[in-house]
Motif scaffolding. Structure first.
Motif, PDB file in Angstrom:
ATOM      1  N   GLY B 208      53.914   3.249  18.006  1.00  0.00           N
ATOM      2  CA  GLY B 208      52.503   3.550  17.820  1.00  0.00           C
ATOM      3  C   GLY B 208      52.093   4.844  18.486  1.00  0.00           C
ATOM      4  O   GLY B 208      52.725   5.316  19.437  1.00  0.00           O
ATOM      5  N   TYR B 209      51.072   5.402  17.958  1.00  0.00           N
ATOM      6  CA  TYR B 209      50.500   6.609  18.539  1.00  0.00           C
ATOM      7  C   TYR B 209      48.990   6.483  18.416  1.00  0.00           C
ATOM      8  O   TYR B 209      48.467   6.102  17.370  1.00  0.00           O
ATOM      9  N   ARG B 210      48.309   6.753  19.509  1.00  0.00           N
ATOM     10  CA  ARG B 210      46.856   6.714  19.402  1.00  0.00           C
ATOM     11  C   ARG B 210      46.250   7.835  20.235  1.00  0.00           C
ATOM     12  O   ARG B 210      46.819   8.268  21.242  1.00  0.00           O
ATOM     13  N   ILE B 211      45.156   8.263  19.782  1.00  0.00           N
ATOM     14  CA  ILE B 211      44.527   9.430  20.385  1.00  0.00           C
ATOM     15  C   ILE B 211      43.039   9.194  20.401  1.00  0.00           C
ATOM     16  O   ILE B 211      42.470   8.597  19.486  1.00  0.00           O
ATOM     17  N   LEU B 212      42.433   9.650  21.466  1.00  0.00           N
ATOM     18  CA  LEU B 212      40.975   9.632  21.548  1.00  0.00           C
ATOM     19  C   LEU B 212      40.522  11.025  21.935  1.00  0.00           C
ATOM     20  O   LEU B 212      41.012  11.615  22.900  1.00  0.00           O
ATOM     21  N   HIS B 213      39.612  11.508  21.175  1.00  0.00           N
ATOM     22  CA  HIS B 213      39.119  12.850  21.431  1.00  0.00           C
ATOM     23  C   HIS B 213      37.640  12.761  21.762  1.00  0.00           C
ATOM     24  O   HIS B 213      36.870  12.133  21.056  1.00  0.00           O
ATOM     25  N   ASN B 214      37.287  13.400  22.867  1.00  0.00           N
ATOM     26  CA  ASN B 214      35.889  13.448  23.248  1.00  0.00           C
ATOM     27  C   ASN B 214      35.305  14.785  22.810  1.00  0.00           C
ATOM     28  O   ASN B 214      35.816  15.841  23.173  1.00  0.00           O
ATOM     29  N   PHE B 215      34.268  14.711  22.004  1.00  0.00           N
ATOM     30  CA  PHE B 215      33.607  15.938  21.601  1.00  0.00           C
ATOM     31  C   PHE B 215      32.658  16.352  22.705  1.00  0.00           C
ATOM     32  O   PHE B 215      31.635  15.722  22.932  1.00  0.00           O
ATOM     33  N   LEU B 216      33.026  17.373  23.387  1.00  0.00           N
ATOM     34  CA  LEU B 216      32.168  17.874  24.460  1.00  0.00           C
ATOM     35  C   LEU B 216      31.814  19.307  24.119  1.00  0.00           C
ATOM     36  O   LEU B 216      32.679  20.108  23.779  1.00  0.00           O
ATOM     37  N   THR B 217      30.556  19.586  24.215  1.00  0.00           N
ATOM     38  CA  THR B 217      30.170  20.970  23.998  1.00  0.00           C
ATOM     39  C   THR B 217      30.262  21.719  25.314  1.00  0.00           C
ATOM     40  O   THR B 217      30.348  21.122  26.388  1.00  0.00           O
ATOM     41  N   THR B 218      30.223  22.980  25.202  1.00  0.00           N
ATOM     42  CA  THR B 218      30.415  23.785  26.400  1.00  0.00           C
ATOM     43  C   THR B 218      29.209  23.635  27.328  1.00  0.00           C
ATOM     44  O   THR B 218      28.099  23.315  26.878  1.00  0.00           O
TER      45      THR B 218
END
Lengths: 459, 493
Positions: B208-218
């Protein structure tokens, strides 16, 4: 013995209905471990056998072994049958895996819900052709499928799985015919045999149906008590059938052949069989007979040692001192070789006693010829005087003649005759040599006469 | 209630500065804890102890048909674990149980901000602490073992921090009776905004592979943004069982924010399983200091099956601890100790904390720079124009902080949890509370039946449960019956 093939059972639709019920109960039996992938029971939607299954009996053998009743080879064929089953399966295999694995090690999956799909599988145009061996025995019916030719069209409601399922089904078919069906039939026939009296109308399954037809004669379990109930006329007929096996064939009267039936040694041919055995008596009687043909030797004198003392020197030979030690040892070693056919390296142990007495050596040149010429031609000559006394000897059945010859697949000359020679050869007084090994206790070497265990009915 | 070892694990993560909220596994944690909470299915007793600062052990008993138990040991070389661990008498109830997860949207904000040099003293302090931690990073590890008896099954877990960004976790189960040996490895890598995990399990050779990406603005954008107290995350997972060739994947979007007026947090998630067509959306909100609500709607695109679940929590508090009302510029946590215990819950480090203080800007301008008057005027106008919005941010922040502080400072005695599902026709009821140093949770699961068929299927699902046999159900006309009930006691020193 007779049986009926009841075609009417196949005629109406109730037969199909019954198969459907049986099949659905078998598929949903609670004893079977339920697969995780199945989310509901299996329903058999439709079963259709439009034509009557054909049953062709290729061979039928009534009594072959003590407890078996019938043995036969049948060809079963049915055509254009149709079967449709339906169930609901879980398509999310990861979920099944997740449930099997302990939660400690199973990573948690997001949104991994169950997704069930109904699936319908249709087997159409089923064509089955099988050669089967059927053994009807006391507790049940044994069946083995030898040459199965099965063909069907498979149609699955989920097309993506169709080829996979079809391949797996065809792979597992040989297990079904080799293992599943025989055991199933045996078990159901056991039930049927035991509970036959209560409900004879129920037909366990399609396959079973055939066997019911085969064994339609009601009284199929033969016990000792059953024999008393049998009518003597039937027994006479049975015995005539059995005896016809030997009487119909004229081979037994033909010379030079030991048995009419391959693998069987008949009693009236025993003397010929024994006469072929290497023994001093056989050797010297033929030799001496040839030599003393002119002399007046009564047939009794010749025959008696032939049966009573197998491995003795005839008196005439001893008297005329025609024997020589090399021939005797040759015969002994041949006997020993036969008895010890498994290990070739074993040498016969002989005790040699040297005697100072001088004897005139026997005629060697003639013995050489005669040793080789242990032919049947000579036997036939010896036979003529023998024939009168054969029955007399047989009826007496001397105790040392309790040799037993088993029925083999092929005719096998008994190999294991172990002879222990009493080798104290006193030249003046030759002790009779005894057959010891013939009454061997080893069961594997137990020779049996064809019908000794179950005596032939014509006695 | 969280098992004791899970509390230790949580403390380990805190002491090693490993964030759990960025794992894709926990992206729907809030709705899960509110809807699918665990109900004890037997009488269960857990006695736990911290024998040395680095070793912990726990003893479990449960009576279901016969007495079962387990013995677990844990060793960790992490420092200051005892700062994060509480015994059952002292631990706040909201830490001892799984509840609404408050997120920290700007977890790595400071580290990115430090380069810009635009940070308040406090954040700088925090940042320095973090930096210093990164500098003297030590490879901390945790070893955990558990033995069940009489079945003599074994559980083991090793967690190792390889470097500040990576962590390796190995879990294994060995069962002699069921002839089952499973080993699962997790390799987690945390980078600037996302957390990636590679997982391999020997059961079914699952990869398995899992990823979580947090959208953070500058950070610069954050300064002009008014509602910057939110976080948007997108995650996905991909699985493949190599033996059965069973694939699996899902993707989830999470949005976490605070209500602007009341400062109460709310979470929205939307997850989709493309393979099987599941769509599930949740909405969770903390409606007050003592109540939480969650609704979840499931829908399947292919089979058009749907399900609506609903869950809520009601907290009962003993008394409200009076807190000092000055939550203006200086964001001072109630007590530093409490913050250390659980920074997730205690103080939400909001993004706009990095907004420069109005006064300090003014001071800076006044003191250091010599600007002409007209420019100064313009600047002042600008400052005034912005300051109103900035003040507004402060107000919002203060409401959020106020609300958080209110929750954190409250001492709760018990909580009622309710959850129901329309399709399954179940009602789960759980009471958790503290009583004389014991953490007690007692609950039951009720099933509404119309036909015995459904109860049968439900019984099969939770075979652990103490259930009424199906025959009884058929005979009796009671539409509701419990499939499981149990009570759990926890005591730890």
């Amino acid at each position: 013995m007779s049986f009926r093939f009841n075609e009417d059972v196949f005629g109406d639709n109730s037969f199909n209905e019954r198969i459907r019920e049986k099949l659905s109960t078998a598929l949903n039996s609670p004893s079977k471990k339920k697969l995780d992938i199945l989310k509901s029971g299996i329903t058999v939607q439709k079963v259709d056998f439009p034509t009557i299954p054909q049953l062709e009996i290729l061979d039928l053998d009534i009594i072959t072994q003590p407890k078996s009743l019938a043995k036969g080879i049948c060809k079963i064929s049915c055509k254009d049958a149709m079967l449709r089953i339906q169930t609901v399966i879980e398509s999310n295999l990861l979920l099944i895996n997740e449930q099997d694995t302990p939660s400690f090690t199973m990573p948690r999956l997001i949104n991994n819900g169950s997704f069930t799909i109904p699936i319908t599988m249709t087997f159409s145009a089923i064509e089955l052709e099988a050669i089967t061996n059927i053994f009807v025995k006391n507790p049940g019916i044994g069946i083995s499928f030898n040459d199965v030719d099965l063909d069907f069209k498979f149609d699955c409601s989920i097309k993506i799985l169709q080829s996979t399922i079809e391949r797996r089904l065809k792979e597992s078919m040989h297990v079904v015919f080799k293992d599943v069906l025989p055991s199933l039939i045996f078990n159901t026939s056991q039930n049927w045999f035991t509970s036959r009296g209560e409900n004879t109308s129920t037909i366990p399954s399609k396959k079973e149906h055939h066997h019911q037809q085969t064994t339609m004669s009601r009284n199929v379990i033969l016990d000792g008590s059953d024999f008393q109930e049998l009518s003597p006329i039937n027994m006479l007929r049975l015995s005539s059938i059995v005896s016809s096996r030997s009487t119909l064939s004229l081979h037994s009267t033909v010379m030079n052949s030991l048995s009419a039936i391959p693998g069987c040694l008949e009693r009236q041919n025993l003397y010929r069989f024994i006469s072929r055995m290497p023994s001093l008596n056989n050797y010297y009687s033929s030799q001496s007979f040839a030599q003393t043909k002119s002399t007046n030797v009564s047939p009794k004198q010749l025959v008696k040692p032939f049966y009573c003392s197998h491995n003795l020197l005839p008196k005439a030979v001893l008297d005329s001192s025609q024997y020589d030690l090399t021939t005797i040892t040759k015969i002994q070693s041949r006997l020993f070789d036969r008895s010890n056919s498994n290990d070739d390296n074993a040498k016969p142990r002989r005790r040699k006693i040297k005697c100072k007495k001088t004897r005139t050596p026997p005629h060697e040149q003639s013995q050489e010829e005669e040793a080789v010429g242990d032919t049947t031609a000579i036997e036939t000559v010896t036979l003529t005087p023998v024939s009168t006394s054969v029955h007399e000897i047989e009826e007496q059945s001397p105790p040392y003649l309790k040799t037993t010859v088993s029925i083999r697949d092929k005719y096998v000359i008994p190999e294991k005759i172990s002879l222990n020679f009493d080798t104290k050869k006193d030249p003046s007084k030759m002790r009779p040599l005894n057959f010891i090994g013939l009454n061997s206790q080893d069961s594997s070497n137990n020779w049996k006469w064809g019908m000794e265990e179950s005596p032939p009915p014509y006695h | 209630m969280l098992p004791y070892m899970d509390q230790v694990l949580r403390a380990f993560y805190q002491s090693t500065h490993w964030s759990t909220q960025n794992s894709y596994e926990d992206i729907t944690a809030t709705s899960r804890t509110l809807l699918d909470f665990q109900i004890p299915s037997a009488i269960h007793l857990q006695i736990s102890n911290r024998s040395t600062p680095n070793t912990f052990n726990s003893l479990d008993f449960s009576t279901r048909l016969r007495i079962n138990g387990s013995l677990s040991y844990l060793y960790s070389d992490a420092q200051q674990l005892d700062n994060f661990m509480r015994n059952s008498t002292d631990i706040p109830l909201q830490d001892a149980t799984e509840t609404y997860r408050q997120l920290q949207p700007n977890l790595n904000f400071y580290s990115s901000n430090s380069a810009n040099g635009l940070n308040t003293d406090e954040s700088l302090l925090e940042n320095n602490k973090k930096l210093s931690h990164d500098l003297k990073f030590a490879k901390k590890s945790l070893y955990y073992g558990r033995m069940y008896y009489p079945s003599s099954d074994l559980e083991a877990m090793i967690i190792k921090r390889l470097n500040p960004q990576t962590q390796l976790m190995i879990k294994g189960v060995s069962s002699f009776k069921e002839n089952l040996n499973v080993l699962t490895c997790y390799f987690q890598k945390y980078s600037h905004r996302n957390l990636q995990e590679w997982i391999f399990s020997t059961s079914d050779l699952l990869c398995g592979y899992r990823i979580l990406h947090n959208f953070l603005t500058t950070p610069s954008k954050f300064n002009t943004s008014l509602y910057n107290n939110s976080s948007l995350s997108l995650g996905a997972e991909f699985w493949l069982g190599l033996v059965s060739l069973s694939p699996g994947c899902s993707t989830t979007l999470r949005y976490y924010t605070h209500s602007t007026n009341t400062g109460r947090p709310l979470t929205l998630t939307l997850s989709w399983n493309p393979l099987f067509g599941h769509i599930s959306s949740t909405y969770s909100a903390k409606t007050g200091t003592n109540s939480t609500f969650c609704a979840k709607y499931d829908f399947n695109l292919y089979s058009i099956e749907s399900n609506l679940s609903f869950g809520c929590e009601f907290w009962q508090k003993k008394h409200h601890m009076a807190i000092n009302g000055n939550n203006n510029d200086k964001l001072e946590p109630v007590s530093h100790e409490l913050v250390d215990v659980n920074p997730n819950k205690k103080t939400t480090k909001l993004l706009h904390e990095s907004v420069p203080n109005l006064k300090s800007i003014d001071d800076d301008h006044d003191s250091s720079l010599d600007i002409p008057d007209h420019k100064q005027k313009l600047l002042n106008d600008l400052t005034y124009a912005f300051s109103s919005s900035l003040r507004k941010i402060d107000e919002e922040r203060s409401t959020i902080e106020k609300f958080d502080n209110k929750i954190n400072s409250s001492i709760f005695t018990s909580v009622w949890k309710l959850s129901t599902s329309l399709r399954d026709k179940t009602l789960k009821l759980l009471w958790e509370g503290k009583w004389r140093g014991f953490l007690i949770s007692a609950g039951t699961e009720l099933v509404f039946t119309k036909s015995s068929q459904r109860t049968l299927s439900n019984d099969e699902k939770n075979d652990d449960a103490i259930s009424i046999s199906a025959v009884d159900v058929e005979n009796s006309n009671i539409p509701v019956f419990p499939t499981k009930f149990g009570i759990q006691f926890q005591y730890s020193t």
